[in-house]
Design an enzyme around this catalytic site. Structure first.
Site, short mmCIF file in Angstrom:
data_model
loop_
_atom_site.label_atom_id
_atom_site.label_comp_id
_atom_site.label_asym_id
_atom_site.label_seq_id
_atom_site.Cartn_x
_atom_site.Cartn_y
_atom_site.Cartn_z
N CYS A 1 80.61 10.19 75.13
CA CYS A 1 79.74 11.38 75.11
C CYS A 1 79.45 11.82 76.53
O CYS A 1 79.07 11.00 77.38
CB CYS A 1 78.44 11.06 74.37
SG CYS A 1 77.27 12.43 74.35
N CYS B 1 71.28 7.40 73.03
CA CYS B 1 72.13 6.20 73.09
C CYS B 1 71.83 5.41 74.35
O CYS B 1 71.51 5.96 75.39
CB CYS B 1 73.61 6.59 73.11
SG CYS B 1 74.21 7.34 71.58
N ASP C 1 61.44 -3.00 51.62
CA ASP C 1 62.02 -2.24 52.73
C ASP C 1 60.95 -1.28 53.23
O ASP C 1 61.00 -0.07 52.99
CB ASP C 1 63.26 -1.48 52.24
CG ASP C 1 63.98 -0.77 53.38
OD1 ASP C 1 63.60 -0.96 54.55
OD2 ASP C 1 64.92 0.00 53.08
N CYS D 1 63.70 -1.84 59.26
CA CYS D 1 64.21 -1.07 60.40
C CYS D 1 63.51 -1.49 61.70
O CYS D 1 63.79 -0.92 62.76
CB CYS D 1 64.03 0.43 60.16
SG CYS D 1 62.31 0.94 59.95
#
Length: 542
Positions: free
Chosen positions: A137, A146, A453, A480
């Site tokens: 990228c 990122c 979750d 997560c």
């Protein structure tokens, strides 16, 4: 030798304090601070071993000074950590790898916390793990999305395994003997082109808003400045213009270009800015006997997004992919042969490439490896925080009955529709707060698998207390946020004295839902401990 459970009660005071801190959030700042503190602690220990004398407070450069540093390690946040020359201060440097020698610009000092933030400028000497040819990228090094594109994928997976290991060491409050070795991270089949959802945003320039008394557009739209449309810059509160994101699937990337063009052409219609939505939706068109496309399995739900279609040939059907931009439109996804429909703006895992392996992994771990002689097999599934039914539906075929519970009524409506679409008669869904779901559970605890979750903040104390009171035979905890997961698992392992219920950890594994980023999902599998029957008390007559 004392039993590990007894050692746990007597020897983990310091770890419990860390877990108590985690109860307040386990946020980015706290996770980063623990990594900084541990690096500084090791630095002091090395000095002591070498007989070096303390040199006092580090002499820090003025903000915006450029200096060279050596990256010692990667933090759990994905940022590199570099020690100051005297080893008493840490520079937090994004986009770096262990062993890198880099030029940085110091931005801000946090003297009381012994670290400074910095901008990454360039690599002077790359470390052994760094390979810049892997960067896919043009925005990498500036965009906050990122952190790890310069690392080979196996190194990314190894780093994420360390994140999980540190999460349980720092936040569970458990002694090491009670935490099994962390399994290798489960990789994503796609490392680029995997995101089925992107949400770039923009803010209109100051002075652009319409008059409160008039709904007229600005007189000269041609002179309106086009704001950056994209994502936040690293270490900044400003946005940067992103014309393309290679993490997105092909159809989502097309949608991004189309939406950017629409916004630019109609910028005068946005008085405050907006968050855009690009969501992949997949339909399957069955092939007839001739191999030609026949009747669609599902029709497109939003005709205005039907302009651009990517078609992929399969033996029995043609897959049609579209990009949906309306939050309230219906998106369609497949996991193997299970079909899921949701509101496009609602939550659903947005790396479809890993979901088949992810759900199969959980399916393979529904039952304990070895049943004890007096144990009954697991027949029932209770799915807390069920959303639109990801686990309830994909696991339904191996249970006598399954129940999903979620606080969001829209999600439950989607889950019920998904159960009907998949012709499942043994599943049910209830809209209720997950903190009260154990009050009317229709299943015997000793034959029930509980899947949880929760959101990033983890489970509430009330939820965990009810869980321990109900005491399901087996628990699969998906998260997560591995740091709040570790905290909650620690509570389950330490158990509840009144109900005499506690759990032991069978396995812990990270899943890489977001390659190229510092994020890792966690799956912990726990079994209820079968407490030994106390020996009878025998009174002896004298």
């Amino acid at each position: 030798m004392p039993h590990p459970a007894d050692r746990q009660r007597h020897e983990s005071k310091r770890r419990r304090k860390a877990a108590e801190k985690a109860n307040k959030g386990s946020g980015f700042d706290q996770v980063l601070q623990l990594d900084i503190d541990n690096l500084l602690k090791r630095s002091r220990q090395e000095k002591d071993q070498d007989g070096e004398q303390a040199t006092g407070a580090a002499q820090l450069p003025e903000p915006f000074t450029e200096i060279e540093v050596n990256i010692a390690e990667l933090s759990s946040t994905g940022d590199g950590l570099a020690l100051s020359d005297n080893g008493d201060h840490v520079y937090v440097v994004p986009f770096t790898a262990p062993g890198d020698k880099v030029l940085i610009k110091v931005i801000r000092h946090f003297r009381d916390l012994s670290y400074s933030t910095a901008d990454f400028l360039k690599v002077i000497e790359p470390g052994p793990q760094r390979n810049d040819s892997l960067i896919g990228c043009g925005y990498f090094g500036k965009c906050s999305g990122c952190q790890l594109q310069m690392l080979p994928y196996q190194e990314q997976l190894a780093h994420k395994k360390k994140i999980v290991e540190k999460a349980y060491a720092n936040f569970s409050g458990l002694i090491p003997e009670l935490v099994p070795a962390i399994d290798d991270t489960f990789g994503s089949p796609l490392q680029y082109g995997y995101r089925t959802k992107l949400t770039p945003h923009f803010t209109t320039p100051g002075g652009f808003s319409r008059s409160r008394k008039s709904n007229n557009k600005p007189k000269d739209p041609a002179n309106i400045e086009i704001p950056p449309i994209g994502f936040t810059m690293k270490n900044r509160r400003t946005d940067m213009d992103i014309e393309d994101c290679p993490l997105g699937t092909d159809i989502v990337r097309r949608g991004l270009k189309r939406e950017r063009k629409r916004v630019i052409e109609n910028i005068q219609d946005f008085s405050k800015g907006a968050t855009l939505l690009m969501r992949e939706s997949t339909t399957r068109v069955k092939k007839g006997e001739s191999g030609e496309a026949a009747q669609p399995v599902e029709q497109p739900s939003n005709p205005k997004d039907d302009e651009d279609v990517i078609r992929i040939e399969h033996p029995d059907y043609i897959e049609e992919k579209r990009c949906i931009t309306d939050n309230n439109a219906t998106s369609i996804e497949y996991i193997d042969d299970f079909i899921f429909t949701n509101k496009a703006g609602a939550f659903f895992q947005n790396n479809n490439s890993i979901l088949s392996g992810f759900t199969e992994y959980i399916r393979q771990h529904v039952h304990p490896k070895n049943l004890r002689p007096d144990e009954k097999p697991i027949k029932y599934l209770l799915d807390a925080y069920s959303g639109s039914g990801l686990f309830t539906i994909t696991l339904s075929t191996i249970f006598k009955s399954s129940l999903g519970v979620d606080v969001a009524g829209d999600s439950i409506a989607s889950a019920r529709q998904n159960a009907r679409a998949n012709n499942l008669s043994n599943t049910g869904f209830a809209a209720a707060d997950a903190t009260t779901l154990f009050k009317d559970v229709p299943y015997p605890a000793d034959q029930t698998l509980l899947v949880i979750d929760p959101p990033r903040k983890g489970c509430s104390d009330d939820f965990l207390n009810q869980l321990l009171e109900y005491g399901p035979r087996r628990v699969v905890y998906v998260s997560c946020n591995v740091h709040t997961q570790a905290r909650d698992v620690g509570v389950m392992v330490q158990g509840d004295k009144e109900s005499k219920c506690r759990y032991e950890i069978e396995s812990i594994r990270g899943f890489d839902f977001f390659p190229q980023t510092g994020h890792v999902e966690g799956v912990a599998i726990l079994n209820r401990v079968q407490e030994p029957t106390p020996a009878p008390v025998v009174s002896i007559e004298s």
